[in-house]
Scaffold this motif. Sequence first.
Motif, PDB file in Angstrom:
ATOM      1  N   TYR A 179     -26.782  10.881 -16.148  1.00 22.11           N
ATOM      2  CA  TYR A 179     -27.021   9.948 -17.247  1.00 22.11           C
ATOM      3  C   TYR A 179     -28.444  10.148 -17.739  1.00 22.11           C
ATOM      4  O   TYR A 179     -29.373  10.124 -16.923  1.00 22.11           O
ATOM      5  N   PRO A 180     -28.660  10.379 -19.028  1.00 24.42           N
ATOM      6  CA  PRO A 180     -27.639  10.507 -20.079  1.00 24.42           C
ATOM      7  C   PRO A 180     -26.648  11.633 -19.755  1.00 24.42           C
ATOM      8  O   PRO A 180     -26.983  12.562 -19.031  1.00 24.42           O
ATOM      9  N   ASN A 220     -17.958   3.140 -14.726  1.00 26.77           N
ATOM     10  CA  ASN A 220     -18.216   4.248 -15.656  1.00 26.77           C
ATOM     11  C   ASN A 220     -17.417   4.152 -16.946  1.00 26.77           C
ATOM     12  O   ASN A 220     -16.913   5.161 -17.454  1.00 26.77           O
ATOM     13  N   SER A 237     -18.339   3.745 -19.956  1.00 27.97           N
ATOM     14  CA  SER A 237     -18.903   4.449 -21.117  1.00 27.97           C
ATOM     15  C   SER A 237     -18.927   5.961 -20.938  1.00 27.97           C
ATOM     16  O   SER A 237     -19.306   6.690 -21.854  1.00 27.97           O
ATOM     17  N   HIS A 278     -19.771  -3.415 -15.597  1.00 28.76           N
ATOM     18  CA  HIS A 278     -20.918  -2.983 -16.391  1.00 28.76           C
ATOM     19  C   HIS A 278     -22.181  -2.860 -15.555  1.00 28.76           C
ATOM     20  O   HIS A 278     -23.273  -2.744 -16.097  1.00 28.76           O
ATOM     21  N   SER A 279     -22.040  -2.888 -14.228  1.00 29.95           N
ATOM     22  CA  SER A 279     -23.211  -2.830 -13.356  1.00 29.95           C
ATOM     23  C   SER A 279     -23.640  -1.386 -13.122  1.00 29.95           C
ATOM     24  O   SER A 279     -22.811  -0.489 -12.936  1.00 29.95           O
ATOM     25  N   GLY A 280     -24.958  -1.160 -13.127  1.00 30.56           N
ATOM     26  CA  GLY A 280     -25.494   0.156 -12.816  1.00 30.56           C
ATOM     27  C   GLY A 280     -25.351   1.153 -13.948  1.00 30.56           C
ATOM     28  O   GLY A 280     -24.644   0.918 -14.934  1.00 30.56           O
ATOM     29  N   LYS A 281     -26.035   2.282 -13.817  1.00 30.31           N
ATOM     30  CA  LYS A 281     -25.951   3.334 -14.812  1.00 30.31           C
ATOM     31  C   LYS A 281     -24.667   4.135 -14.639  1.00 30.31           C
ATOM     32  O   LYS A 281     -24.345   4.545 -13.529  1.00 30.31           O
ATOM     33  N   PRO A 282     -23.956   4.370 -15.723  1.00 28.54           N
ATOM     34  CA  PRO A 282     -22.751   5.208 -15.611  1.00 28.54           C
ATOM     35  C   PRO A 282     -23.132   6.669 -15.410  1.00 28.54           C
ATOM     36  O   PRO A 282     -24.240   7.089 -15.757  1.00 28.54           O
ATOM     37  N   THR A 283     -22.248   7.437 -14.841  1.00 28.83           N
ATOM     38  CA  THR A 283     -22.448   8.878 -14.720  1.00 28.83           C
ATOM     39  C   THR A 283     -21.248   9.602 -15.320  1.00 28.83           C
ATOM     40  O   THR A 283     -20.112   9.118 -15.239  1.00 28.83           O
TER      41      THR A 283
END
Length: 265
Positions: A118-119, A179, A181, A239-244
């Motif tokens: 991520y990005p 994840n 997104s 929606h928790s944490g950064k998606p990978t």
Amino acid sequence: MRIGVLGCGWLGLPLAKKLVSKQHTVKGSTTSLQKLPDLEEHGIKSYYIELFEDVIQGTITQFLDELDILIVDIPPGLRKDPNSSFIAKIEQLCSCIVLSSIEQIVFTSSISVYAEGYPFPTHTEDSTLYSSTRSAEQLLAAEKLIKGLPQTSLILRLGGLIGEDRHPVHNLAGKTLKNGSAPINLVHRNDVISLILNSLKWIESIPTLNVVYPDHTPKKIYYQDKAEMIGLKPPTFEHSGKPTGKIIHSKAEELIPNFFYQQKV
């Protein structure tokens, strides 16, 4: 042409049938003795062959005999047996291929060999490879073994396979997932078969291809819409944490004449 399909499973069997319909001489293998008559009924000369780490059971020499092209479509099987060595199985196979008259090889691999992040990183066939998982590590090693053979080879890194009778939304319906997104990287079985048929004349000029439909809709939108479309309970996404995730681009339409993705995922 004389073509062998090692692994007549969910992808390999319809591929072998299509090759027969195109007037090729086709041999096909299966690990199930019960499936041998079904292959024969479709004009496929059938063989029982099963790869193990220290031996190949079945008539592998007869299967490889007098083939021009070998298509290897066998899964690593690490989900079923995490401690098994796909590398050792491919080593066994390569020791037989090198003694055969085969001129060209098509080997089905996976986009799991590319890193997520991520990005979301974008990968092409020229991207750096990444072996953070045991499956990816073994697939990369298997690819290297195939490329090390004297035969010309084409490595196909497949996206997530879907078909009329197989779609991940059936297993995801009603579940809570992460994840949302992250982009999808899927491909329809019919397009994989079409690409293989179109690439047979061009194996010598193309060492590696990603096989992924050019639609990278976020998973949340894609799977919720797909579930509603076929009457399933849509999955929900945390929606928790950064998606990978990752975005896989393919040069297939650019490099293979007369090929373009037709089956929308």
